[in-house]
Design a protein around this motif. Structure first.
Motif, short mmCIF file in Angstrom:
data_model
loop_
_atom_site.label_atom_id
_atom_site.label_comp_id
_atom_site.label_asym_id
_atom_site.label_seq_id
_atom_site.Cartn_x
_atom_site.Cartn_y
_atom_site.Cartn_z
N THR A 238 97.81 -2.32 53.41
CA THR A 238 96.57 -2.41 52.65
C THR A 238 96.87 -2.55 51.16
O THR A 238 96.28 -3.39 50.47
CB THR A 238 95.73 -1.14 52.88
N ILE A 239 97.82 -1.74 50.68
CA ILE A 239 98.19 -1.82 49.26
C ILE A 239 98.66 -3.21 48.93
O ILE A 239 98.23 -3.84 47.95
CB ILE A 239 99.30 -0.79 48.94
N ASN B 280 87.43 -6.77 48.45
CA ASN B 280 88.83 -6.93 48.83
C ASN B 280 89.38 -5.67 49.50
O ASN B 280 90.19 -5.75 50.42
CB ASN B 280 89.68 -7.29 47.61
N LEU B 281 88.91 -4.53 49.00
CA LEU B 281 89.34 -3.27 49.60
C LEU B 281 88.92 -3.24 51.07
O LEU B 281 89.71 -2.89 51.96
CB LEU B 281 88.73 -2.10 48.84
N MET B 282 87.68 -3.64 51.33
CA MET B 282 87.20 -3.62 52.71
C MET B 282 87.96 -4.63 53.57
O MET B 282 88.31 -4.35 54.71
CB MET B 282 85.70 -3.91 52.74
N ILE B 283 88.21 -5.80 53.01
CA ILE B 283 88.95 -6.82 53.76
C ILE B 283 90.34 -6.29 54.12
O ILE B 283 90.79 -6.38 55.26
CB ILE B 283 89.07 -8.13 52.94
N ALA B 284 91.00 -5.71 53.11
CA ALA B 284 92.35 -5.20 53.35
C ALA B 284 92.37 -4.12 54.42
O ALA B 284 93.20 -4.13 55.33
CB ALA B 284 92.94 -4.68 52.05
N LEU B 285 91.42 -3.20 54.34
CA LEU B 285 91.35 -2.13 55.34
C LEU B 285 91.05 -2.71 56.72
O LEU B 285 91.63 -2.30 57.73
CB LEU B 285 90.26 -1.12 54.97
N SER C 219 84.71 -1.96 57.35
CA SER C 219 86.09 -2.30 57.69
C SER C 219 86.33 -2.13 59.20
O SER C 219 87.02 -2.94 59.83
CB SER C 219 87.07 -1.44 56.89
N VAL C 220 85.73 -1.11 59.79
CA VAL C 220 85.91 -0.91 61.23
C VAL C 220 85.21 -2.02 62.03
O VAL C 220 85.77 -2.58 62.96
CB VAL C 220 85.40 0.49 61.66
N LEU C 221 83.98 -2.36 61.62
CA LEU C 221 83.26 -3.41 62.34
C LEU C 221 84.02 -4.73 62.29
O LEU C 221 84.15 -5.43 63.28
CB LEU C 221 81.86 -3.60 61.74
N PHE C 222 84.55 -5.03 61.09
CA PHE C 222 85.29 -6.28 60.98
C PHE C 222 86.56 -6.23 61.83
O PHE C 222 86.90 -7.20 62.52
CB PHE C 222 85.64 -6.54 59.52
N GLY D 153 91.46 0.45 44.32
CA GLY D 153 90.24 0.27 45.10
C GLY D 153 89.06 -0.02 44.20
O GLY D 153 89.09 -0.96 43.40
N VAL D 154 88.05 0.80 44.34
CA VAL D 154 86.85 0.62 43.55
C VAL D 154 87.10 1.19 42.15
O VAL D 154 87.65 2.27 42.01
CB VAL D 154 85.67 1.35 44.21
N ALA D 155 86.68 0.44 41.13
CA ALA D 155 86.96 0.86 39.77
C ALA D 155 85.78 1.64 39.19
O ALA D 155 84.64 1.45 39.58
CB ALA D 155 87.26 -0.36 38.91
#
Ligand code: ATP
Ligand code: SF4
Ligand code: MG
Lengths: 328, 296
Positions: free
Chosen positions: B146-147, B159-164, B104-107, B239-241
């Motif tokens: 993010t939520i 999707n969690l990573m994209i949102a973050l 998420s930081v790199l993106f 997030g992750v299930a």
């Protein structure tokens, strides 16, 4: 008469700021012959640097023409501009802020060669090094400073780096923007002499910007006096010093300390503050500070007029001013 | 012709020297060094997790016979209600947190830095418009943003990573722009322009190197924040299930047993805390080491 290498016509640069439009340069015209020096003199903030920058298109001119060797700089495309930048150079006002502190002397001087890809292929490193050393010799920088950083050097040496950078591409024309005003008086003369020598040996054409008339005294061929974004007087050096006509020039000249003590040369003080170049009224720009000002001066801005051969003045009451000059 | 000695002082050498100086400064900071060692160990754990545990059997495979065993010699971290070894689950989970944080930081960097650079360098109306948009984005707290995005995109690791990442963009855009502006109006930039340097050259050679330190520091600190956010989102089910052993998800699953088996909550929580703390220690250490004003 030789042909002009640079012809500036009605150059304007306005800055839009929150307080209003700053008319930093407002309709400046002049031309310079090859190998000559035009001195531009004026108080701080009158637009000298902006004029120099606009000529080189370091700032985009708002209006006007700058013809350098037949090419209009203001309309040049990217490719033309990069070719022009080899011929037209600038030495900056402040040698402390105009060199990148992270680069060494040799990197700084080599940068123009690298950026313009002057030397290519194998052996280019060697060629660049040779050229850098040659330039260091030319501007009088000791070779032992090759790997020094600017912060290790004094102002004079830093300014020599700036000059070497400007010379790297063998330019024909250099804007010298107060190259010595930030230096110690003792070093000023050295740098001025260097620039004079370089001009002779490399046949350079200069615009020499200064706020100090005595600096350009023995340097320039012609002097243009600038006030709030426009020229108020322009004449060959000797003519200007012998017969200053614009009230502003007269005041400037009387502010130069004269070595011999004479009794009747009292300083003409300029009253008041310099008007800021924002939203100027339609009157002579010098009006609020001029000791000759009268109602006539409020009617529009006076244009430069030739009053003697080669001597131009922008003042409505020039005849009255000259009368008074004769009486003294 | 006398050649000039250029033993080690070419530009690469200079950059090396600077990196070395920063490292020396960094090394003096005990906290930062502890953070660095723990972070390195966690990265090693994440990389080698597959060699230590088998995902199918050790991590998600159930073993009803060994349900709810308290931490002891057989199971160091105990087992959960399906008899899964918590050590394996928590250890394997390092992978998710670190990957989520890093990606998420790199993106965010990848998008935010060019935005900030162009806004600061070009200035004018472009700058105004871009920064207004960034401002509008930032008014919403990033966790809410993010939520919102996870809700729209649907819950999955990607999707969690994209949102973050998206909620990270404004931060990098803003910090990059600010440091571009500190160098943008230096006369030496104009001097480079005057000798014919292109905008691209000026940006890559003059502007970016100057922005490097604040961006690096912010990136490190932001990684910690994003790991927490990810855990938080997994905890509330966005997030992750499960059965993926993401730490937030582990916490969420364990909360119903908090009275009878508090260790189930303790270890994932501790893992999150240690990870984020050590990353933050590294970030703080970097900030101190890179700041020339603090140099003694
Ligand atoms: N980028 C800019 N934005 C807004 N106003 C500017 C900008 N650059 C210059 N000015 C204004 O334009 C006017 C002329 O500035 P300039 O730097 O050309 O003066 P100068 O004659 O070189 O003065 P100095 O002797 O102090 O160098 C000043 O009033 C200045 O405040
Ligand atoms: S036109 Fe009038 S105000 Fe302007 S310089 Fe001449 S006398 Fe002074
Ligand atoms: Mg100036």
């Amino acid at each position: 008469m030789q042909e002009a290498i640079l012809k500036v016509t009605n150059l304007k640069k306005y800055f839009k700021t929150k307080k209003g439009t700053v008319h930093a340069v407002d309709g400046v015209s002049f031309s310079i012959e090859k190998g000559k020096t035009l001195g531009i003199v004026g108080e701080s903030g009158c637009g000298k640097s902006t004029t120099g920058r606009a000529i080189l298109r370091l700032v985009e001119p708002t209006d006007g023409e700058v013809i350098f060797e037949g090419i209009d700089v203001t309309k040049a495309d990217k490719k033309q501009l990069s070719a022009l930048r080899r011929d037209m150079q600038i030495v900056f006002q402040d040698p402390f802020s105009s060199v990148n502190p992270r680069m060494t002397v040799s990197q700084l001087i080599a940068e123009p060669l690298v950026v313009n890809k002057i030397y290519k292929g194998r052996g280019s490193k060697q060629q660049i090094e040779d050229r850098v050393l040659e330039l260091m010799d030319t501007v009088g920088l000791a070779r032992r400073l090759y790997n020094s950083y600017p912060h290790e050097l004094d102002g004079g040496r830093r300014q020599r780096i700036g000059i070497a950078r400007a010379l790297a591409m063998n330019p024909k024309f250099i804007v010298c923007d107060e190259p010595v005003s930030a230096l110690d008086v003792s070093i000023q003369a050295q740098i001025l002499n260097l620039m004079k020598e370089l001009q002779n040996s490399l046949q350079l054409t200069y615009i020499f910007i200064t706020h100090n008339l005595s600096v350009v005294n023995h340097f320039a061929d012609e002097i243009a006096v600038m006030y709030l974004g426009s020229l108020v007087e322009k004449a060959p050096v000797k003519e200007l010093f012998d017969h200053p006509m614009h009230p502003y020039t007269q005041a400037l000249l009387s502010a130069i300390p004269v070595p011999e003590i004479t009794e009747n040369e009292e300083e003409i003080l300029i009253k008041g503050e310099i008007t800021s170049p924002v939203n100027l009224p339609e009157e002579c720009r010098f009006y609020s500070r001029c000791s000759y000002a009268c109602e006539l001066c409020k009617k529009g801005r006076p244009e430069l007029q030739e009053v003697r051969p080669g001597h131009f003045v922008a003042c409505r009451r020039i005849h009255d001013v000259r009368m008074e000059e004769k009486r003294i | 012709m006398d050649r000039v000695e250029k033993s080690c002082k070419n530009s690469a050498g200079v950059r090396q020297n600077r990196a070395l100086a920063v490292w020396r400064q960094f090394r003096r900071n005990k906290g930062a060094m502890i953070g660095l060692i723990i972070t390195a160990a966690l990265i090693l754990l994440a990389v080698s997790a597959d060699f230590i545990w088998d995902y199918e059997t050790d991590v998600i495979g159930m073993n009803i016979a060994d349900r709810m065993i308290s931490p002891g010699t057989k199971y160091l971290f105990g087992t959960d209600n399906y008899g899964r070894d918590m050590l394996a689950r928590v250890g394997y989970g390092a992978r998710y947190s670190l990957v989520i944080g890093a990606v998420s930081v790199l993106f965010g960097l990848f998008v935010g830095v060019p935005i900030g650079t162009s806004a600061g360098y070009l200035g004018g109306r472009y700058d105004t418009i871009i920064m207004r948009m960034i401002d509008a984005f930032s008014i919403v707290p990033s966790i809410l943003l993010t939520i919102l995005m996870v809700t729209v995109l649907g819950t999955s690791l990607l999707n969690l990573m994209i949102a973050l990442a998206i909620s990270t963009i404004p931060i990098f855009a803003r910090i990059t722009r600010a440091s571009v502006l500190t160098v943008r109006y230096n006369e030496y930039i104009e001097s480079a322009k005057a000798i014919g340097a292109s905008d691209f050259y000026i940006i890559t050679k003059y502007i970016i190197p100057n922005c490097f330190s604040p961006i690096l520091v912010q990136a490190t600190l932001r990684m910690g924040t994003n790991i927490i956010s990810a855990a938080g989102l997994s905890y509330i089910g966005l997030g992750v299930a499960l059965p993926t052993p993401e730490w937030g998800a582990l916490l969420s699953a364990s909360k119903q047993f908090i009275i009878q088996a508090p260790y189930l909550c303790f270890f994932p929580g501790l893992a999150i805390m240690i990870t984020v703390m050590s990353i933050n220690l590294v970030g703080d250490g970097l900030r101190d080491a890179l700041d020339p004003k603090l140099k003694r």
